[in-house]
Design an enzyme around this catalytic site. Sequence first.
Site, PDB file in Angstrom:
ATOM      1  N   SER A   1       3.385  -9.753  -5.156  1.00  0.00           N
ATOM      2  CA  SER A   1       3.950  -8.425  -4.939  1.00  0.00           C
ATOM      3  C   SER A   1       5.081  -8.422  -5.754  1.00  0.00           C
ATOM      4  O   SER A   1       5.882  -9.462  -5.811  1.00  0.00           O
ATOM      5  CB  SER A   1       4.174  -8.263  -3.372  1.00  0.00           C
ATOM      6  OG  SER A   1       4.751  -7.173  -3.395  1.00  0.00           O
TER       7      SER A   1
ATOM      8  N   TYR B   1       7.166  -9.802   4.815  1.00  0.00           N
ATOM      9  CA  TYR B   1       6.288  -9.597   3.750  1.00  0.00           C
ATOM     10  C   TYR B   1       6.823  -9.910   2.397  1.00  0.00           C
ATOM     11  O   TYR B   1       6.285 -11.008   1.766  1.00  0.00           O
ATOM     12  CB  TYR B   1       5.894  -8.136   3.811  1.00  0.00           C
ATOM     13  CG  TYR B   1       4.752  -7.876   2.560  1.00  0.00           C
ATOM     14  CD1 TYR B   1       3.452  -8.174   2.840  1.00  0.00           C
ATOM     15  CD2 TYR B   1       5.143  -7.431   1.419  1.00  0.00           C
ATOM     16  CE1 TYR B   1       2.625  -8.001   1.709  1.00  0.00           C
ATOM     17  CE2 TYR B   1       4.096  -7.203   0.498  1.00  0.00           C
ATOM     18  CZ  TYR B   1       2.992  -7.600   0.659  1.00  0.00           C
ATOM     19  OH  TYR B   1       1.982  -7.586  -0.306  1.00  0.00           O
TER      20      TYR B   1
END
Length: 249
Positions: A138, A152
Amino acid sequence: MARLSDRKVLVTGGSGYVGSEVVRALLAEGAKVANLDLREGNFASPDRARLRTLIGDVADTGSCEVAVARAVDFLGGLDALICAAGVMLTDDGELGRVSEKAWDGTLSANAKGAWLAATHSLRWLRGGSHPSITFIGSIAADRGSTTSQLAYSVSKGAVAALTTELAVSLAPVGIRVNRVSPGPLHGGVLGSRLREPGAKERRELSVPVGRLGEAQDVARACVFLVESTADYVTGINLVVDGGISVRLI
């Protein structure tokens, strides 16, 4: 001719939003695919000879090891591993707000799961044709999360480090290791946050190409990295974010 004809690929998290599109893209290009997930995927009229879902937990070493072995048995070998399994939990948040449960669960699924999948796949990849590992990362790992998802972002930072370390250590045995890092995607977790009036339009204004990403954009990047024509590509972070990272420089 199909780009991935005769390629044997294991996808973790292949029943999820991104993972399912990765599976479909691989099948469309002629690959034989094993999907390792906690649940069955929703694949319309799948070719049973080229797709099988194995139920298992990548974050549990025993479950992961058994499922990988079953996947390799179905595939008849292993040429590529794509790690798409992961979570973004609702009780994640900024420092002081993220719960310990969310922290442990996110790091376990996203970072430990990627490590275990690679660990249990390694001996078969060594005998594969043009073997490769692709991790789904990501842009939050390098830029921080715009939605304050601390656990995350940290988990994807671990995936980034894992990619670099394995790219170096596995290059001598011919295994390429790369990372695909999406920006904001229209569906998945973000999709539920775009239901307020004007939310989608505001998000799109931050993207230079003028639209949010789709899971198919990520899948196409994965297909490229699995191809034998990418044999000289290892250790990279292939960013799929419509130019957001460029704008943030």
